[in-house]
Design an enzyme around this catalytic site. Structure first.
Site, PDB file in Angstrom:
ATOM      1  N   LEU A  35       0.845  -1.209   0.000  1.00  0.00           N
ATOM      2  CA  LEU A  35       0.000   0.000   0.000  1.00  0.00           C
ATOM      3  C   LEU A  35       0.876   1.252   0.000  1.00  0.00           C
ATOM      4  CD1 LEU A  35      -2.975  -0.967   2.375  1.00  0.00           C
ATOM      5  CD2 LEU A  35      -2.844  -1.119  -0.128  1.00  0.00           C
ATOM      6  N   THR A 125       7.614  -5.395 -18.638  1.00  0.00           N
ATOM      7  CA  THR A 125       7.136  -4.304 -19.479  1.00  0.00           C
ATOM      8  C   THR A 125       7.902  -4.243 -20.796  1.00  0.00           C
ATOM      9  OG1 THR A 125       7.139  -1.887 -19.644  1.00  0.00           O
ATOM     10  CG2 THR A 125       8.702  -2.825 -18.110  1.00  0.00           C
ATOM     11  N   ASP A 126       7.240  -3.695 -21.821  1.00  0.00           N
ATOM     12  CA  ASP A 126       7.928  -3.510 -23.111  1.00  0.00           C
ATOM     13  C   ASP A 126       9.045  -2.464 -23.004  1.00  0.00           C
ATOM     14  OD1 ASP A 126       6.350  -1.225 -22.883  1.00  0.00           O
ATOM     15  OD2 ASP A 126       5.395  -1.422 -24.842  1.00  0.00           O
ATOM     16  N   GLU A 127       9.032  -1.674 -21.912  1.00  0.00           N
ATOM     17  CA  GLU A 127      10.051  -0.625 -21.780  1.00  0.00           C
ATOM     18  C   GLU A 127      11.456  -1.198 -21.644  1.00  0.00           C
ATOM     19  OE1 GLU A 127       9.360   2.803 -19.442  1.00  0.00           O
ATOM     20  OE2 GLU A 127       7.220   2.847 -19.874  1.00  0.00           O
ATOM     21  N   TYR A 153      13.420   3.448 -14.143  1.00  0.00           N
ATOM     22  CA  TYR A 153      12.319   2.478 -14.041  1.00  0.00           C
ATOM     23  C   TYR A 153      12.564   1.276 -14.952  1.00  0.00           C
ATOM     24  CZ  TYR A 153       7.920   0.232 -15.333  1.00  0.00           C
ATOM     25  OH  TYR A 153       6.968  -0.705 -15.621  1.00  0.00           O
ATOM     26  N   LYS A 157      13.312  -2.737 -14.079  1.00  0.00           N
ATOM     27  CA  LYS A 157      12.477  -3.854 -14.550  1.00  0.00           C
ATOM     28  C   LYS A 157      13.320  -4.843 -15.369  1.00  0.00           C
ATOM     29  CE  LYS A 157       8.527  -4.314 -14.215  1.00  0.00           C
ATOM     30  NZ  LYS A 157       7.710  -4.981 -13.143  1.00  0.00           N
ATOM     31  N   TYR A 210       3.911  16.275 -22.941  1.00  0.00           N
ATOM     32  CA  TYR A 210       5.373  16.421 -22.924  1.00  0.00           C
ATOM     33  C   TYR A 210       5.893  16.622 -24.354  1.00  0.00           C
ATOM     34  CZ  TYR A 210       5.172  14.253 -18.223  1.00  0.00           C
ATOM     35  OH  TYR A 210       4.901  13.941 -16.913  1.00  0.00           O
TER      36      TYR A 210
HETATM   37  P1  NAD Z   1       0.725   0.528  -9.900  1.00  0.00           P
HETATM   38  O1  NAD Z   1       1.774   1.534  -9.589  1.00  0.00           O
HETATM   39  O2  NAD Z   1      -0.662   0.980 -10.209  1.00  0.00           O
HETATM   40  O3  NAD Z   1       0.609  -0.514  -8.701  1.00  0.00           O
HETATM   41  C1  NAD Z   1       1.724  -1.038  -8.057  1.00  0.00           C
HETATM   42  C2  NAD Z   1       1.249  -1.755  -6.792  1.00  0.00           C
HETATM   43  O4  NAD Z   1       2.398  -2.343  -6.163  1.00  0.00           O
HETATM   44  C3  NAD Z   1       0.623  -0.825  -5.754  1.00  0.00           C
HETATM   45  O5  NAD Z   1      -0.546  -1.409  -5.217  1.00  0.00           O
HETATM   46  C4  NAD Z   1       1.696  -0.692  -4.680  1.00  0.00           C
HETATM   47  O6  NAD Z   1       1.177  -0.456  -3.373  1.00  0.00           O
HETATM   48  C5  NAD Z   1       2.373  -2.053  -4.774  1.00  0.00           C
HETATM   49  N1  NAD Z   1       3.766  -2.020  -4.287  1.00  0.00           N
HETATM   50  C6  NAD Z   1       4.732  -1.121  -4.594  1.00  0.00           C
HETATM   51  N2  NAD Z   1       5.846  -1.407  -3.929  1.00  0.00           N
HETATM   52  C7  NAD Z   1       5.611  -2.530  -3.198  1.00  0.00           C
HETATM   53  C8  NAD Z   1       6.384  -3.323  -2.314  1.00  0.00           C
HETATM   54  N3  NAD Z   1       7.670  -3.020  -2.041  1.00  0.00           N
HETATM   55  N4  NAD Z   1       5.815  -4.395  -1.756  1.00  0.00           N
HETATM   56  C9  NAD Z   1       4.519  -4.726  -2.005  1.00  0.00           C
HETATM   57  N5  NAD Z   1       3.726  -3.992  -2.807  1.00  0.00           N
HETATM   58  C10 NAD Z   1       4.266  -2.911  -3.409  1.00  0.00           C
HETATM   59  O7  NAD Z   1       1.338  -0.337 -11.095  1.00  0.00           O
HETATM   60  P2  NAD Z   1       0.610  -0.977 -12.363  1.00  0.00           P
HETATM   61  O8  NAD Z   1       0.514   0.037 -13.422  1.00  0.00           O
HETATM   62  O9  NAD Z   1      -0.581  -1.713 -11.906  1.00  0.00           O
HETATM   63  O10 NAD Z   1       1.734  -2.014 -12.815  1.00  0.00           O
HETATM   64  C11 NAD Z   1       1.774  -3.314 -12.238  1.00  0.00           C
HETATM   65  C12 NAD Z   1       2.945  -4.069 -12.857  1.00  0.00           C
HETATM   66  O11 NAD Z   1       2.795  -4.138 -14.271  1.00  0.00           O
HETATM   67  C13 NAD Z   1       4.304  -3.412 -12.614  1.00  0.00           C
HETATM   68  O12 NAD Z   1       5.229  -4.428 -12.359  1.00  0.00           O
HETATM   69  C14 NAD Z   1       4.611  -2.716 -13.921  1.00  0.00           C
HETATM   70  O13 NAD Z   1       5.997  -2.617 -14.128  1.00  0.00           O
HETATM   71  C15 NAD Z   1       3.955  -3.634 -14.924  1.00  0.00           C
HETATM   72  N6  NAD Z   1       3.458  -3.034 -16.167  1.00  0.00           N
HETATM   73  C16 NAD Z   1       2.643  -1.933 -16.140  1.00  0.00           C
HETATM   74  C17 NAD Z   1       2.123  -1.438 -17.339  1.00  0.00           C
HETATM   75  C18 NAD Z   1       1.194  -0.248 -17.351  1.00  0.00           C
HETATM   76  O14 NAD Z   1       0.853   0.242 -18.427  1.00  0.00           O
HETATM   77  N7  NAD Z   1       0.739   0.257 -16.211  1.00  0.00           N
HETATM   78  C19 NAD Z   1       2.446  -2.048 -18.539  1.00  0.00           C
HETATM   79  C20 NAD Z   1       3.306  -3.172 -18.538  1.00  0.00           C
HETATM   80  C21 NAD Z   1       3.782  -3.654 -17.336  1.00  0.00           C
HETATM   81  O1  DAU Z   2       4.922   0.562 -21.773  1.00  0.00           O
HETATM   82  C1  DAU Z   2       4.577   0.058 -20.530  1.00  0.00           C
HETATM   83  C2  DAU Z   2       4.751   1.120 -19.478  1.00  0.00           C
HETATM   84  O2  DAU Z   2       3.696   2.054 -19.670  1.00  0.00           O
HETATM   85  C3  DAU Z   2       4.745   0.567 -18.062  1.00  0.00           C
HETATM   86  O3  DAU Z   2       5.855  -0.259 -17.892  1.00  0.00           O
HETATM   87  C4  DAU Z   2       4.766   1.711 -17.042  1.00  0.00           C
HETATM   88  O4  DAU Z   2       4.642   1.188 -15.734  1.00  0.00           O
HETATM   89  C5  DAU Z   2       3.599   2.634 -17.323  1.00  0.00           C
HETATM   90  O5  DAU Z   2       3.622   3.724 -16.430  1.00  0.00           O
HETATM   91  C6  DAU Z   2       3.656   3.128 -18.763  1.00  0.00           C
HETATM   92  O6  DAU Z   2       4.811   3.987 -18.965  1.00  0.00           O
HETATM   93  P1  DAU Z   2       4.723   5.332 -19.841  1.00  0.00           P
HETATM   94  O7  DAU Z   2       5.826   6.211 -19.438  1.00  0.00           O
HETATM   95  O8  DAU Z   2       4.568   5.006 -21.282  1.00  0.00           O
HETATM   96  O9  DAU Z   2       3.272   5.874 -19.330  1.00  0.00           O
HETATM   97  P2  DAU Z   2       2.780   7.341 -18.912  1.00  0.00           P
HETATM   98  O10 DAU Z   2       1.301   7.252 -18.737  1.00  0.00           O
HETATM   99  O11 DAU Z   2       3.589   7.912 -17.811  1.00  0.00           O
HETATM  100  O12 DAU Z   2       3.082   8.188 -20.223  1.00  0.00           O
HETATM  101  C7  DAU Z   2       2.545   7.835 -21.479  1.00  0.00           C
HETATM  102  C8  DAU Z   2       3.074   8.827 -22.502  1.00  0.00           C
HETATM  103  O13 DAU Z   2       2.481  10.117 -22.239  1.00  0.00           O
HETATM  104  C9  DAU Z   2       4.573   9.054 -22.456  1.00  0.00           C
HETATM  105  O14 DAU Z   2       5.055   9.259 -23.768  1.00  0.00           O
HETATM  106  C10 DAU Z   2       4.736  10.329 -21.634  1.00  0.00           C
HETATM  107  C11 DAU Z   2       3.480  11.109 -21.981  1.00  0.00           C
HETATM  108  N1  DAU Z   2       2.947  11.987 -20.911  1.00  0.00           N
HETATM  109  C12 DAU Z   2       2.750  11.454 -19.676  1.00  0.00           C
HETATM  110  C13 DAU Z   2       2.258  12.233 -18.642  1.00  0.00           C
HETATM  111  C14 DAU Z   2       2.051  11.649 -17.264  1.00  0.00           C
HETATM  112  C15 DAU Z   2       2.632  13.301 -21.185  1.00  0.00           C
HETATM  113  O15 DAU Z   2       2.784  13.787 -22.323  1.00  0.00           O
HETATM  114  N2  DAU Z   2       2.129  14.069 -20.172  1.00  0.00           N
HETATM  115  C16 DAU Z   2       1.940  13.599 -18.904  1.00  0.00           C
HETATM  116  O16 DAU Z   2       1.510  14.378 -18.017  1.00  0.00           O
END
Ligand code: NAD
Ligand code: DAU
Length: 342
Positions: A35, A125-127, A153, A157, A210
């Site tokens: 949390l 992640t694809d990143e 980040y 990963k 951005y």
């Molecule tokens: P999020 O930030 O919404 O959620 C992360 C969760 O992990 C939170 O509930 C947080 O409390 C918990 N957490 C953080 N540190 C912790 C710790 N030390 N111990 C236990 N719990 C902890 O993230 P998300 O967007 O749901 O992403 C989940 C996973 O998917 C991540 O591993 C992320 O790298 C991966 N991912 C995300 C995306 C995306 O678009 N959001 C895409 C591809 C992969």
């Molecule tokens: O590709 C998977 C990843 O996608 C995950 O691994 C990450 O956890 C997840 O956060 C996400 O990363 P991005 O950096 O792509 O997502 P974000 O929503 O932060 O940004 C998406 C795009 O939008 C990126 O090119 C940055 C841009 N952006 C983002 C924010 C927050 C803006 O232009 N303005 C903004 O305020």
């Protein structure tokens, strides 16, 4: 079967918990979450009383706590979502990303080694592949694309992925990894592009894009990602990586314009601001492997998914309103107050 789902109070983890309880009525889900600012217990309210669900507040880096949970619950499967996930925060403060994303992953796998497991799944992640140029639309990330990270980040990963594969080779741990593109949908934390733009637009506040806004992301509806993980966990091959994405590349600026249109807000709210440091240009997944091996295909088209998502934010203000007050305001001021209009 017992499943430990770490990070289940976050965006994708919570959607996965809902998916599992619905699709696998015999599954017992133990959600382990620290949390942090990104974890929200109110998200899990609908399942808190479900006898097949247990929530445990714990840090995945806390070895004693994690071993105790394994002793109590004897999990068959572990799905590790827990992570620090926001690129902008990693640029401000990398340390916690290294701790949770690398050390936390190793701690979870050490527990799996000690107590035994059917499958450890790492949500990656694809990143980790870095980015692709905008002028080469013929290029995609495959599972063979070299790791080439840009941000603290993505580096954390990628480090975790290397550890997962090393634990497989060295200790024979049964692991899989999924590398997914950008998710969107319900419970997405409002620091990320889509929810941030929806909520700012609803308040008639500037929409901070951005740089030139031409960066491309490959968007996937969160439920499609959850289905992919479910398939990989149960039918994927040990030691394999699976890319997950739905060939839905969009420029950031086009997404923001689409949100304005859907909400009936003027595009004059769009403000180009200082670019993210090291900003990846384009992500694009080739999902051939998961399609051929596991029959996975995305089900939700972006045009429908974004409408559903906007509707969800309109209907669930009681979820995001408490989040965007307090600490979030300090975060917003720190991250956006110093970004100049460009
Ligand atoms: P999020 O930030 O919404 O959620 C992360 C969760 O992990 C939170 O509930 C947080 O409390 C918990 N957490 C953080 N540190 C912790 C710790 N030390 N111990 C236990 N719990 C902890 O993230 P998300 O967007 O749901 O992403 C989940 C996973 O998917 C991540 O591993 C992320 O790298 C991966 N991912 C995300 C995306 C995306 O678009 N959001 C895409 C591809 C992969
Ligand atoms: O590709 C998977 C990843 O996608 C995950 O691994 C990450 O956890 C997840 O956060 C996400 O990363 P991005 O950096 O792509 O997502 P974000 O929503 O932060 O940004 C998406 C795009 O939008 C990126 O090119 C940055 C841009 N952006 C983002 C924010 C927050 C803006 O232009 N303005 C903004 O305020």
């Amino acid at each position: 079967m017992n499943y430990i789902v770490t990070g289940g109070a976050g965006f994708i983890g919570s959607n996965f918990v809902f998916h599992m309880l619905k699709e696998h009525p015999d599954a017992r889900i133990i959600c382990v979450d620290k949390l942090t600012y990104a974890g929200n217990l109110s998200t899990l309210k609908p399942v808190m009383d479900n006898p097949n669900f247990r929530f445990i507040r714990a840090d995945i880096c806390d070895r004693d706590a994690i071993y105790k949970i394994f002793e109590e619950e004897k999990p068959d499967y572990v799905v590790n979502f827990a992570a620090e996930s926001h690129v902008d925060r990693s640029i401000e403060n990398p340390g916690v990303f290294l701790q949770t994303n690398i050390i936390g992953t190793a701690t979870m796998m050490d527990a799996c080694r000690k107590y035994g497991i059917k499958r450890y799944h790492q949500v990656s992640t694809d990143e980790v592949y870095g980015d692709l140029p905008l002028d080469r639309p013929d290029l995609f990330f495959t599972e063979e694309t070299p790791i080439h990270t840009s941000s603290p980040y993505s580096s954390s990963k990628a480090s975790a992925d290397l550890l997962v594969l090393a634990y497989h080779r060295t200790y024979g741990l049964p692991v899989t990894i999924s590398r997914c593109s950008n998710n969107y949908g319900p419970y997405h934390f409002p620091e990320k592009l889509i929810p941030l733009m929806i909520i700012n637009a609803l308040h008639d506040e500037p929409l901070p894009v951005y740089g030139d806004g031409l960066n491309v992301r490959d968007w996937l509806y969160v439920e499609d990602h959850c289905r992919a993980i479910d398939l990989i966990v149960h039918r994927g091959r040990d030691g394999e990586v699976y890319n997950v994405g739905g060939h839905n590349e969009m420029k950031n600026i086009d997404i923001v314009k689409m949100i304005c249109k859907e909400l009936g807000k003027p595009e004059s709210l769009i403000t180009h601001v200082t670019d993210r440091k090291g900003h990846d240009r384009r992500y694009a997944i080739d999902p051939t492997k998961i399609h051929n091996e596991l029959g996975w295909l995305p089900e939700t088209k972006f045009a429908d998914g974004i409408k559903k998502t906007i509707r969800w934010y309109l209907d669930n203000e009681d979820w995001w309103q408490p989040i965007i007050s307090g600490e979030y305001q300090d975060y917003y001021e720190k991250m956006y107050g110093s970004r100049e209009e460009v």
